[in-house]
Design an enzyme around this catalytic site. Structure first.
Site, PDB file in Angstrom:
ATOM      1  N   GLU A  23      -8.087  25.605   3.091  1.00  0.00           N
ATOM      2  CA  GLU A  23      -7.181  24.718   2.360  1.00  0.00           C
ATOM      3  C   GLU A  23      -7.909  23.777   1.406  1.00  0.00           C
ATOM      4  O   GLU A  23      -7.342  23.318   0.408  1.00  0.00           O
ATOM      5  CB  GLU A  23      -6.310  23.913   3.331  1.00  0.00           C
ATOM      6  CG  GLU A  23      -7.030  22.866   4.166  1.00  0.00           C
ATOM      7  CD  GLU A  23      -7.579  23.394   5.480  1.00  0.00           C
ATOM      8  OE1 GLU A  23      -7.767  22.573   6.403  1.00  0.00           O
ATOM      9  OE2 GLU A  23      -7.826  24.612   5.581  1.00  0.00           O
TER      10      GLU A  23
ATOM     11  N   CYS B   1     -10.177  26.805  11.833  1.00  0.00           N
ATOM     12  CA  CYS B   1     -11.193  26.030  12.538  1.00  0.00           C
ATOM     13  C   CYS B   1     -10.937  26.032  14.048  1.00  0.00           C
ATOM     14  O   CYS B   1     -11.170  27.031  14.710  1.00  0.00           O
ATOM     15  CB  CYS B   1     -11.265  24.612  11.965  1.00  0.00           C
ATOM     16  SG  CYS B   1     -12.763  23.718  12.452  1.00  0.00           S
TER      17      CYS B   1
ATOM     18  N   THR C  60       5.945  -7.688  -8.870  1.00  0.00           N
ATOM     19  CA  THR C  60       4.957  -7.258  -9.864  1.00  0.00           C
ATOM     20  C   THR C  60       4.353  -8.455 -10.580  1.00  0.00           C
ATOM     21  O   THR C  60       3.130  -8.523 -10.791  1.00  0.00           O
ATOM     22  CB  THR C  60       5.609  -6.305 -10.886  1.00  0.00           C
ATOM     23  OG1 THR C  60       6.015  -5.110 -10.217  1.00  0.00           O
ATOM     24  CG2 THR C  60       4.646  -5.950 -12.006  1.00  0.00           C
TER      25      THR C  60
ATOM     26  N   HIS D 171     -12.353  25.929   6.572  1.00  0.00           N
ATOM     27  CA  HIS D 171     -11.095  25.313   6.133  1.00  0.00           C
ATOM     28  C   HIS D 171     -10.748  25.811   4.726  1.00  0.00           C
ATOM     29  O   HIS D 171     -11.135  25.190   3.734  1.00  0.00           O
ATOM     30  CB  HIS D 171     -11.221  23.788   6.116  1.00  0.00           C
ATOM     31  CG  HIS D 171     -11.233  23.160   7.461  1.00  0.00           C
ATOM     32  ND1 HIS D 171     -10.096  22.668   8.072  1.00  0.00           N
ATOM     33  CD2 HIS D 171     -12.251  22.930   8.325  1.00  0.00           C
ATOM     34  CE1 HIS D 171     -10.417  22.162   9.259  1.00  0.00           C
ATOM     35  NE2 HIS D 171     -11.717  22.313   9.435  1.00  0.00           N
TER      36      HIS D 171
ATOM     37  N   GLY E  98      -3.555   7.121  -5.667  1.00  0.00           N
ATOM     38  CA  GLY E  98      -4.371   8.325  -5.725  1.00  0.00           C
ATOM     39  C   GLY E  98      -3.789   9.370  -6.655  1.00  0.00           C
ATOM     40  O   GLY E  98      -4.508   9.978  -7.455  1.00  0.00           O
TER      41      GLY E  98
ATOM     42  N   ILE F 248      -9.082  -9.074   1.367  1.00  0.00           N
ATOM     43  CA  ILE F 248     -10.451  -9.587   1.378  1.00  0.00           C
ATOM     44  C   ILE F 248     -11.454  -8.462   1.138  1.00  0.00           C
ATOM     45  O   ILE F 248     -12.431  -8.612   0.408  1.00  0.00           O
ATOM     46  CB  ILE F 248     -10.741 -10.299   2.719  1.00  0.00           C
ATOM     47  CG1 ILE F 248      -9.902 -11.574   2.828  1.00  0.00           C
ATOM     48  CG2 ILE F 248     -12.225 -10.630   2.864  1.00  0.00           C
ATOM     49  CD1 ILE F 248      -9.996 -12.260   4.175  1.00  0.00           C
TER      50      ILE F 248
ATOM     51  N   TYR G 163      -4.340   9.746  12.272  1.00  0.00           N
ATOM     52  CA  TYR G 163      -3.120   8.944  12.288  1.00  0.00           C
ATOM     53  C   TYR G 163      -3.290   7.648  11.509  1.00  0.00           C
ATOM     54  O   TYR G 163      -2.323   7.070  11.027  1.00  0.00           O
ATOM     55  CB  TYR G 163      -2.702   8.625  13.728  1.00  0.00           C
ATOM     56  CG  TYR G 163      -1.866   9.712  14.369  1.00  0.00           C
ATOM     57  CD1 TYR G 163      -0.863  10.360  13.652  1.00  0.00           C
ATOM     58  CD2 TYR G 163      -2.067  10.086  15.684  1.00  0.00           C
ATOM     59  CE1 TYR G 163      -0.094  11.357  14.235  1.00  0.00           C
ATOM     60  CE2 TYR G 163      -1.304  11.085  16.282  1.00  0.00           C
ATOM     61  CZ  TYR G 163      -0.321  11.712  15.550  1.00  0.00           C
ATOM     62  OH  TYR G 163       0.438  12.696  16.124  1.00  0.00           O
TER      63      TYR G 163
ATOM     64  N   GLU H 291     -10.586   4.606  -8.897  1.00  0.00           N
ATOM     65  CA  GLU H 291      -9.501   4.045  -8.086  1.00  0.00           C
ATOM     66  C   GLU H 291     -10.084   3.085  -7.060  1.00  0.00           C
ATOM     67  O   GLU H 291     -10.947   3.460  -6.267  1.00  0.00           O
ATOM     68  CB  GLU H 291      -8.732   5.152  -7.372  1.00  0.00           C
ATOM     69  CG  GLU H 291      -7.632   4.631  -6.450  1.00  0.00           C
ATOM     70  CD  GLU H 291      -7.027   5.700  -5.554  1.00  0.00           C
ATOM     71  OE1 GLU H 291      -6.256   5.326  -4.639  1.00  0.00           O
ATOM     72  OE2 GLU H 291      -7.338   6.892  -5.744  1.00  0.00           O
TER      73      GLU H 291
ATOM     74  N   GLY I  14      -8.149  26.229  15.387  1.00  0.00           N
ATOM     75  CA  GLY I  14      -7.157  27.292  15.548  1.00  0.00           C
ATOM     76  C   GLY I  14      -7.807  28.660  15.637  1.00  0.00           C
ATOM     77  O   GLY I  14      -7.325  29.542  16.363  1.00  0.00           O
TER      78      GLY I  14
ATOM     79  N   SER J 202       0.845  -1.192   0.000  1.00  0.00           N
ATOM     80  CA  SER J 202       0.000   0.000   0.000  1.00  0.00           C
ATOM     81  C   SER J 202       0.884   1.247   0.000  1.00  0.00           C
ATOM     82  O   SER J 202       2.090   1.171   0.225  1.00  0.00           O
ATOM     83  CB  SER J 202      -0.922   0.000   1.220  1.00  0.00           C
ATOM     84  OG  SER J 202      -0.160   0.005   2.415  1.00  0.00           O
TER      85      SER J 202
END
Length: 533
Positions: free
Chosen positions: A507, A378, A190, A505, A18, A147, A54, A139, A380, A13
């Site tokens: 960003e 936000c 691969t 936000h 993406g 699974i 996280y 994607e 902040g 992974s």
């Protein structure tokens, strides 16, 4: 007829499916095709809204209030578009819909199974989005062999039969490691990954081989031989400094042209001039400014991915490269504001919970008292209000009721409509809302207009009972919610080099060619601080 490109991943992974998917979508859009991207997340969560940063990185918020995977942020930035909550398909959404239909009797007493009911629901959701587009890039999250992703791969296999092979292509992203002991690139992982994919009935049309350095010709030939993929469709995708280089790399390797031929699309030259100029300009920047991000999730930079990208966009706009100093808010509490010495700007981003709040407020105070360019977002924004209440208004013990429900001065309080809710998921004030900006303010100068739409994700707000006290002390609330004039959206401090905070936000709407105004202003102020006007 809509063309579908499914992007799968193998070996490990975190290979960058993406970015690969976003790049493919961007390259087809650059050719004039109506293009969109869909992300499939095989987890059982209904959406990303309650997931720990996280574990999963930032939660990206869409205009319609969808809380989604961060890859949709990449899609929006690369394609310069706005997506919907339906563009993120999760196992939780699919199973919830199927169970709801079963309870309503829509399956007429049939035994409800993964095949055909779950796979049909997946296909229906993809096709619902696809109706208005020429090309749809899908994607499929996870790694082939997991699974969780099996029903989605099966649905994709079925779609190739139902839509016709000429309308569905598969791109498989794999990893080609270089073993230092022997000094050569190894293709066996691969080969085995493609073997696993083929066992599920899917033959990839192209392989994007991720590696630390360019793919060697011998490795390309071997991958082609053992995976039944033409050499021209074995694409070298090596590590680059900036992810915005990836579309140019894939274009040079010929991936979009190959996929267009494979899908019977007309040959068109892509318009990449502006993108190429942006990439080259960023690479050529020599002047630098250092901006500190003081947060509680800084150990995983993807927790603040959109902030990183917004700073990058603002770098290009201001002809200066931004170096980020990541600072754990709790470290400020333990070691003091010396951790902030020498920075040219400070950002206190969003977040939830008590951990690190005092450290964040120490950073806010340091920026305010030392004339250091500052942006609060936000939480902040809310902590900026708390810091001002304590240290300027002298309201000892002032706080947000989120952190201290018994505070004598609840300068930040739970929004009235949030008080009787009994569940967390999808219940915040989410999505794009209008913000009215007052004239003759910093915010108005930055945005250049009276009404803007920005994306929100919060439950708490500035307590309107204290607004007058703040303004009497010199704080200016320059932005007010369009849906409730008692709700504060932007604050700023006149006379400061740059001191602004937003409840929303910014960003999430920043784009490579159109940086978010408050980020652009922050980097501009940081540059002025370091280099002068």
């Amino acid at each position: 007829m809509t063309k579908f490109i499914f992007v799968t991943g193998g070996v490990v992974s975190g290979l960058g499916k993406g970015i690969t998917s976003a790049s493919i979508g961007m390259l087809f859009k650059a050719r004039g095709f109506r293009t969109t991207n869909i992300k499939i997340d095989p987890y059982l969560n209904y959406d990303a809204g309650t997931m720990n940063p996280y574990q999963h990185g930032e939660v990206f918020v869409l205009d319609d209030g969808g809380e989604v995977d961060l890859d949709l942020g990449n899609y929006e930035r690369f394609l310069d578009t706005s997506l919907s909550f339906d563009h993120n398909i999760t196992t939780g959404k699919v199973y919830s819909a199927v169970i709801e239909k079963e309870r309503k009797g829509e399956y007429l007493g049939a035994t409800v199974q993964v095949i055909p009911h779950i796979t049909n629901e997946i296909k229906e959701r993809i096709r619902r989005i696809a109706r208005d587009y020429d090309v749809v890039v899908v994607e499929i999250g996870g790694t082939v062999g997991d699974i969780e992703s099996m029903p989605f791969l099966e649905a994709a296999r079925q779609m190739q039969i139902e839509e016709g092979r000429e309308n569905v292509a598969f791109v498989h992203v794999t990893y080609v490691p270089r073993l230092r002991v022997v000094g050569e690139q190894k293709t066996k992982p691969t080969q085995h990954s493609v073997k696993e994919l083929r066992s599920l009935g899917i033959q990839p049309d192209a392989i994007v081989a991720r590696s630390e350095d360019p793919l060697e010709d011998s490795a390309r030939r071997k991958i082609s031989l053992f995976t039944n993929v033409p050499e021209e469709a074995v694409i070298s995708a090596y590590d680059v400094e900036d992810t915005y280089e990836v579309p140019l790399m894939l274009e040079k390797e010929g991936l979009p042209a190959y996929l267009a031929r494979r899908l019977g699309l007309p040959e068109r030259e892509p318009d990449l001039e502006a993108w190429r100029e942006m990439v080259e300009k960023y690479k050529s920047l020599t002047d630098t400014v250092e901006i500190a991000i003081v947060g509680k999730y800084v150990k995983l930079a993807d927790s603040y991915l959109s902030i990183k990208e917004a700073l990058k966009h603002s770098s290009v706009a201001n002809d200066v490269k931004v170096k980020i100093r990541w600072i754990e808010a709790e470290d400020v509490e333990r070691q003091g504001v010396k951790l902030l010495e020498g920075v040219d700007g400070i950002i206190v981003p969003g977040g939830f919970g008590a951990r690190g709040t005092e450290g964040k407020m120490m950073a806010i105070r340091y920026a305010r008292e030392n004339n250091i360019p500052f942006l609060g977002i936000c939480f902040g924004f809310q902590l900026t209000v708390v810091e001002f209440a304590r240290n300027v208004l002298g309201l000892e013990g002032a706080h947000s009721t989120e952190i201290d429900p018994q505070t004598p001065y609840p300068v930040v309080d739970l929004m009235p409509e949030q008080r009787d809710l009994d569940r967390l998921g999808g219940t915040m004030r989410l999505g794009a809302y209008p913000v009215h900006i007052k004239p003759n303010t910093l915010a108005r100068r930055l945005y250049g207009r009276e009404i803007v739409y920005e994306r929100h994700r919060h439950r708490w707000e500035v307590n309107p009972d204290y607004v007058e006290k703040f303004e009497e002390a010199g704080l200016v609330f320059s932005g007010i919610a369009g849906d409730d004039e008692r709700r504060m959206e932007i604050l700023e401090l006149p006379g400061h080099s740059y001191f602004i905070a937003t409840q929303f936000h910014p960003e999430f709407k920043s784009r490579p060619m159109r940086p978010a105004p408050v980020f652009r202003g922050l980097v501009e102020a940081a540059k002025k601080k370091k280099y002068g006007s």
